[in-house]
Design an enzyme around this catalytic site. Structure first.
Site, PDB file in Angstrom:
ATOM      1  CE  LYS A  76       0.985   3.553 -10.483  1.00  0.00           C
ATOM      2  NZ  LYS A  76       2.228   3.186 -10.610  1.00  0.00           N
ATOM      3  CB  SER A 151       2.456  -0.254 -12.651  1.00  0.00           C
ATOM      4  OG  SER A 151       3.061   0.805 -11.511  1.00  0.00           O
ATOM      5  CB  SER A 175       6.008   1.660 -12.208  1.00  0.00           C
ATOM      6  OG  SER A 175       5.869   0.307 -12.139  1.00  0.00           O
TER       7      SER A 175
END
Lengths: 489, 95, 478
Positions: A76, A151, A175
């Site tokens: 990420k 997210s 997330s």
């Protein structure tokens, strides 16, 4: 190759059936083909990835391979990785080349894993649809018109579309779990303090935690073995014995007490999703689990509490983006004040600004007690709900998200409705507990489209091994986790 | 607690975010919605409850006092917007 | 003027004697090239986190013990949020609601009287960087070497009522933090900086007036001047019918005036909240005991001991414990000397300190070490030399001519104590000064002193003065 488990890939690598360079190239080719539309990655650096793959092959040749050596994974874009552009999904960091490695990145480097690239995300991890990214929205591989969740939407889409073997995510209010649910994969947010936050760009420090996103619980256990561990550079990192998260995989579930919080099955839950979750619970019953009804009475309060605490911490965490030492600086300004205000107005997107403003407001003089302190008090009530529940059960099961993936743009203009996406996940962060989402089937959307549904498994503190075992047992008798979206072959 | 655009501009200034009149108005609508949702907390009686800052009841670990860092100025300033003679440059600071 | 009373409180930032920063492993050594001691944590890169320096905590506890303060079993670090280019994170990590050191006291002496100043609290925090002006036109340069340097901020109650009291407190504190070795006390380098809150009110009034804060005073002289100016200004403003607005002001040493800072005009809203990156700081009773054991004898205790054990006056004992260096010098001298403490005290406070003042040196750099001084004192005590000759020997030792014995030997300064030899000199003096002898016999006592003088002169100062006295008396009486 793209559907093998991490364990199988590792055995193929050590037996020289395939090299890490070949495996990495295969994924890079897929990324080159599919990413322009899916947009799961913000940054791909073929040379950096292949150099790591060559080093991994050397390690394998030297007989020095671990379970992740040579395995291509995605990071990420919230983790600083030395020499990699690290944007956190923001224009503010559009040109930021991290000069150091995050603790998590160090762990994967030490394990010999190959970093395939940095995945797309909601800006500064603030969002539940990946639509707040400065680098464009991410498509849900199951339906390209829908959001992947957020997210960690890029990581979720990358795993679902087989653009990596596994990925990392971070979870502040859901997330990891919500995008895992929406994209039909497995995702785990560990107990707060188990994974290092050093080098993980902060959103809300007391809630943020890194975790794995993968195809199965077995893959996640292997990832967890690499990701967890004490980091002296993070004051909130916990000093504990290193655990083997694969140790309980395969243990029978007979006698496991599973709690169903009645509040998680109340109004607001999509009927199709409810049906899938009920079927999953039945599966657990068949596996020998004992089902008990429990109550988490303060569940609904977790949203207001979260939307005080997280923005408050974020408003302060994001003050360092001032255009002085790194990051975006406005091209033109009159004076220092103007430079600050313009740089930040230009560098941050609308949702980030909104949360900074909320956070600034709730901390400002005269409001602290009514908002921040009050929220911290209710946070304790929420944690106590879980403590009571775990006197009656070993694990808690329920839906991860109230609905399946929604259409891009559908909630983009309605923050409060977007925030409700996290109704079942946020309380876990507030309590600091581990939570996991695993694929449990499909439910029809309004347009009839069948979309993945995630089953949430919540454990007591440090009970990740038990959760992974419970998920693994389920994945031995179901095949939801092996399903693949169409059009990505 | 109801907000007006003047409040929005004041908060934006405190947060050092430039905001135009139209933006302030649009932001006001959204912030009011969020704050309305947050107001649900006020119905809860929290008297006597100890605020929870951290999920684990642990205390601060202390670091031995040792210099472990060396000069990395060149690397760290390679990503800076404006530097001169090793200093970060900003518009004149007025005291 | 006399109908007004000034009310003063101090906030002092004491830079702690650590090797590394409070939250990172960067050096805090003074004078390095800009930004060469600013690592990823200090410049607040995305993702970095603070870890607390153990030594900084121990320094704070040492201070707390030295002022008899409560040490908090649990204290909390908070974020003070504001934007400034020398503040990399956009917040300063400080302690707000729960500081590590609670209420304590420090006793000061002003003139002949003592006064107890109440310390409200002392808390740990990080320093900011520095803005360097005149880098390029219209620009400021930012140096973050100092960012993250550990500070202890010591806050008093508004207990002081004059510039003199404020300066006495500041001096006392300055000595104390060096005494317990938590700060090098270097005011030029900013290791000890005072912010002074000044307000005035009519005598007898209970309510405090509106205060103005004079920032960053780094010399006691400036502090005195600044407070005096500020007090006058406030009184004049009020007497002219004006109002005092709360403000932060700077003192300009060139003009001797204070002026309000422009950048702090807008009301600050620091939005304090507990720093989620740091956990509560726990200090156990056992931790405190360990630190207490390492604490040196404090000046107040040492002063009392000097009075008790050595029979020194309050004044002498106070002067000898005015600084750790003086006390150490005195103690070492006395230890080697082994004789009368008063003699050692007189020499340390007299000749040694006069010489240091004259040359602008500190006692640690005195060319006459405690061992050398003790050697001299021994020769005074055993009558080898007179006090007068001792001064010459001291000068020679100061000039690096060796120890007392070597100088006495080389210069032949040994006192004459042989009665026969002295009698011979006295006889010569009496013979040569018949007029004086007559005067003495006529009742003029002064003549006796003159004869002593003549005898000492004739012996080149080496005759034992007591013996000279005795022999002269005997002969004149005879």
């Amino acid at each position: 190759m793209i559907n093998h488990s991490l364990k199988h890939l590792a055995s193929m690598l050590t037996s020289k059936e395939v090299s890490s360079v070949e495996l990495t190239q295969e994924y890079l080719n897929r990324i080159a083909r599919l990413n322009p539309e899916i947009n799961a990655y913000i940054t791909v650096d073929t040379e950096l990835s292949l150099a790591q793959a060559r080093a991994a092959d050397q390690r394998i040749a030297n007989g020095d391979a671990g379970p992740l050596t040579g395995i291509p994974i995605a990071q990420k874009d919230i983790f600083c990785a030395k020499g990699w552009k690290t944007t956190c999904g923001s224009k503010m960091l559009e040109t930021f080349i991290a000069p150091y490695d995050a603790g998590i990145v160090e762990h994967f480097n030490a394990a010999g894993a190959v970093n395939l690239g940095k995945t797309n995300m909601d800006e500064f991890a603030m969002g539940s649809s990946n639509e707040t990214s400065y680098f464009g929205k991410v498509q849900n591989p199951w339906d390209r018109t829908r959001v992947p969740g957020g997210s960690s939407g890029g990581s979720a889409a990358a795993v679902a579309a087989r653009l990596c073997a596994a990925a990392t995510g971070t979870d502040t209010g859901g997330s990891i779990r919500q995008p895992a649910s929406l994209c039909g994969l497995s995702g785990l947010k560990p107990t707060y303090g188990l994974t290092s936050r050093y080098g993980m760009i902060a959103f809300a420090s007391s809630l943020d935690q890194a975790g794995p996103m993968a195809h199965s619980c077995e893959d996640m256990a292997i990832m967890m073995n690499a990701m967890t561990g004490f980091d002296q550079r993070d004051s909130t990192s916990l000093q504990r014995e290193k655990e083997d998260y694969t140790r309980d995989l395969g243990k029978p579930l007979a006698g496991l007490r599973v709690g169903l919080p009645k509040e998680y099955f109340a109004e607001g839950l999509d009927a199709g999703v409810a049906k899938v979750i009920e079927a999953a619970v039945d599966e657990y019953r068949k596996l020998g689990a004992e089902i008990v009804e429990i109550s988490l009475p303060n569940t609904m309060l977790s949203i207001p509490v979260y939307y005080v605490l997280a923005p408050a911490e974020a408003s302060s965490n994001l003050s360092r983006y001032d255009g002085v030492r790194f990051g975006h600086r406005a091209a033109e300004y009159d004076d220092l004040m103007d430079m600050y205000c313009k740089s930040r107005a230009e560098g941050f997107g609308a949702e980030v600004k909104r949360r900074i403003l909320i956070g600034t407001y709730v901390l400002s003089a005269g409001y602290y007690d009514a908002y921040y302190l009050k929220a911290q008090q209710i946070r304790r009530l929420i944690a106590e709900d879980f403590a009571k529940a775990f006197e009656q059960c070993d694990l808690i099961l329920g839906p991860t998200a109230p609905s399946t993936a929604f259409k891009a743009g559908e909630k983009a203009d309605d923050p409060v409705s977007m925030y409700l996406q996290d109704i079942y996940t946020i309380a876990v962060n507030l309590a600091g507990l581990p939570g996991m989402s695993i694929p449990a089937g499909f439910a029809p959307a309004a347009d009839g489209k069948e979309l993945p549904v995630g089953l949430q498994v919540i454990g007591n503190y440090f009970d990740e091994a038990r959760m992974l075992n419970a998920g693994h047992a389920y994945q031995q008798v179901t095949d939801w986790h092996t399903r693949m979206p169409e059009g990505i072959a | 607690m109801s907000l007006n655009t003047h409040d929005v501009k004041r908060i934006a200034h405190l947060a050092r975010i430039a905001i135009s009149e139209e933006e302030a108005e649009a932001t006001l609508v959204k912030l009011s919605g969020i704050l309305g949702m947050i107001e649900e907390m006020q119905a809860v009686d929290t008297s006597g409850i100890v605020p929870m800052s951290h999920s684990q009841d642990v205390t601060q670990r202390l670091r031995e006092d040792a210099v472990t860092e060396s000069n990395q100025r060149e690397l760290l300033q390679s990503i800076a917007p404006a530097v001169e003679n090793g200093l970060y440059l900003v518009p004149q600071v007025i005291e | 003027m006399s109908s007004w009373e000034v009310v003063i409180g101090l906030e002092t930032h004491v830079q702690l004697n650590t090797k590394s920063k409070i939250f990172s492993g960067s050096s805090i050594a003074f004078g390095a090239e800009p930004n060469t001691q600013a690592n990823v944590v200090d410049i607040a890169l995305p993702g970095v986190l603070p870890v607390l320096n153990k030594e900084a905590v121990q320094c704070a506890i040492r201070f707390g013990l030295a002022v008899n303060a409560e040490i908090a079993p649990r204290s909390v670090f908070a974020r003070k949020n504001y934007f400034y280019p020398d503040l990399p994170k956009g917040y300063q990590i400080s302690q707000y609601e729960l500081p590590v050191v609670g209420k304590g006291t420090l006793t000061i002496e002003v003139g002949d009287s003592e006064k107890i100043i109440n310390i409200t609290r002392a808390h740990l925090e990080e320093d900011a960087g520095k803005s360097v002006h005149g880098a390029s036109p219209g620009q400021s340069g930012i140096d973050l070497n100092r960012a993250g340097t550990p500070l202890l901020e010591i806050v008093t109650e508004p207990d002081m009522r004059s510039a003199a009291e404020a300066v006495a407190y500041a001096r006392k504190l300055h000595e104390l933090v060096q005494w317990i070795n938590i700060c090098d006390g270097n005011m030029q380098e900013g290791s000890f900086r005072c912010d002074v809150n000044v307000s005035v009110r009519r005598k007898g009034e209970e309510k405090f007036g509106t205060r103005r804060e004079i920032k960053n005073l780094n010399s006691f002289r400036f502090m005195q001047q600044a407070i005096e100016y500020e007090t006058r200004w406030q009184i004049e403003t009020l007497e002219d019918g004006g109002k005092i607005e709360q403000a932060t002001v700077l003192f300009n040493p060139d003009t001797g005036e204070t002026r309000a800072m422009r950048s702090k005009e807008e009301a600050n809203d620091y939005r304090y909240f507990p720093d989620p990156d740091l956990l509560p700081l726990a200090v156990s009773a056992a931790d405190i005991d360990v630190i207490r054991a390492t604490l040196p004898e404090l000046p107040s205790a040492m002063k009392a001991r000097f009075e008790r054990e050595h029979g020194l006056s309050t004044y002498d004992a106070g002067a000898l414990t005015a600084s750790r260096a003086i006390a150490d010098y005195f103690t070492a001298t006395l230890q080697v000397f082994g004789g009368e403490a008063k003699l050692a005290a007189n020499w340390v406070m007299g000749n040694v300190s006069a010489k240091l003042n004259e040359e602008g040196r500190v006692i640690a750099d005195a060319p006459v070490s405690p061992a050398l001084l003790a050697g001299l004192l021994k020769r005074i005590a055993d009558n080898t030399i007179s006090s007068k000759i001792a001064k010459d020997v001291f000068e020679a030792m100061w000039a690096g001519e060796g120890d007392a014995d070597a100088i006495i030997e080389r210069k032949g300064l040994k006192q004459v104590t042989d009665t026969g030899a002295i009698e011979a000199i006295v006889d010569e003096v009496l013979a040569a000064n018949a007029a004086m002898v007559e005067e003495f016999r006529a009742g003029k006592d002064k003549a006796f002193n003159a004869l002593v003088g003549q005898t000492m002169k004739a012996s080149k100062g080496k005759a034992n003065p007591a013996q000279v006295n005795e022999i002269l008396k005997r002969k004149l009486a005879g």
